[in-house]
Design an enzyme around this catalytic site. Structure first.
Site, PDB file in Angstrom:
ATOM      1  N   ARG A   1       0.818  -1.215   0.000  1.00 37.73           N
ATOM      2  CA  ARG A   1       0.000   0.000   0.000  1.00 37.73           C
ATOM      3  C   ARG A   1       0.860   1.279   0.000  1.00 37.73           C
ATOM      4  O   ARG A   1       0.413   2.344   0.434  1.00 37.73           O
ATOM      5  CB  ARG A   1      -0.973   0.022   1.187  1.00 37.73           C
ATOM      6  CG  ARG A   1      -1.952  -1.158   1.171  1.00 37.73           C
ATOM      7  CD  ARG A   1      -3.031  -1.020   2.214  1.00 37.73           C
ATOM      8  NE  ARG A   1      -3.872   0.140   1.951  1.00 37.73           N
ATOM      9  CZ  ARG A   1      -4.869   0.172   1.069  1.00 37.73           C
ATOM     10  NH1 ARG A   1      -5.143  -0.890   0.330  1.00 37.73           N
ATOM     11  NH2 ARG A   1      -5.576   1.260   0.926  1.00 37.73           N
ATOM     12  N   LEU A   2       2.077   1.180  -0.521  1.00 40.05           N
ATOM     13  CA  LEU A   2       2.956   2.347  -0.636  1.00 40.05           C
ATOM     14  C   LEU A   2       2.770   2.952  -2.029  1.00 40.05           C
ATOM     15  O   LEU A   2       3.709   3.034  -2.827  1.00 40.05           O
ATOM     16  CB  LEU A   2       4.414   1.939  -0.383  1.00 40.05           C
ATOM     17  CG  LEU A   2       4.663   1.227   0.957  1.00 40.05           C
ATOM     18  CD1 LEU A   2       6.131   0.845   1.086  1.00 40.05           C
ATOM     19  CD2 LEU A   2       4.245   2.127   2.123  1.00 40.05           C
TER      20      LEU A   2
END
Length: 208
Positions: free
Chosen positions: A186-187
């Site tokens: 989720r970066l």
């Protein structure tokens, strides 16, 4: 991050518009190769007279430095809402590419010449459907719609089907873009372009 784009499909008039519109054109081009269904599908969000939002999927039919174009029945819910409050937000999401684009801006009606040209390019059955459908309004049953299709099929016969006065297009003139790309854990990457008073774009990267 997204600045190095070169897409021949979009003709651009000013350097100020190059980055976001070129990126949209490139991502659309890639989606056409990877997305199994409707790569030009986008969600269109509108608001009613009380400010309540609604959203639905439509197909993008034009994209250049002047804006993003889609067509509809002006008597439909989205048509009425956009004519009353000429602002909208768009969202493209391509699961195959793990990307999305958000676009916000003002709405204007396309010219009659643009609407006529696009309507003429549609399949005749779709042209008949534009006459037969009282879009977004209740009907007694499917038979009512089918009867209307038969009526207008007989009316226009083998001749040219004219564009209904209530059927045309909207152009969203962007003031904001957000380009989102998926990354592990989720970066994600989020890059925004906001149109300023000078007609150029303020660029900002957001936390995911």
């Amino acid at each position: 991050m997204f600045a190095n784009r070169s897409v021949k499909a979009v003709t651009l008039k000013t350097a100020a518009f190059n980055i976001p519109f070129q990126t949209v054109a490139e991502w659309l081009k890639e989606a056409e190769k990877t997305e199994p269904n409707d790569p030009t599908a986008m969600a269109v969000a509108t608001v009613d007279a009380d400010g309540a939002p609604s959203v639905r999927m439509v197909l993008l039919k034009g994209c250049d430095e002047n804006g993003l174009v889609f067509y509809t029945n002006f008597e439909s819910r989205k048509g009425r809402e956009l004519l009353h409050t000429p602002k909208a937000a768009l969202l493209f999401h391509w699961k195959s590419l793990r990307r999305q684009i958000r676009v916000e801006g003002a709405i204007e009606v396309v010219s009659d010449a643009e609407a006529d040209a696009y309507f003429a390019s549609r399949a005749k059955a779709s042209q008949i459907g534009a006459w037969a459908s009282k879009q977004s309004r209740p009907m007694e049953g499917r038979f009512e719609f089918e009867a209307a299709i038969a009526k207008y099929t007989a009316k226009f016969g083998a001749g040219t089907v004219p564009r209904p006065d209530y059927w045309s297009g909207f152009r969203l003139k962007p003031t904001y873009f957000e380009f989102w790309r998926d990354r592990k854990f989720r970066l994600h990457e989020r890059m925004t372009y906001s149109l300023n008073d000078t007609g150029s774009w303020n660029v900002s990267e957001l936390y995911p």
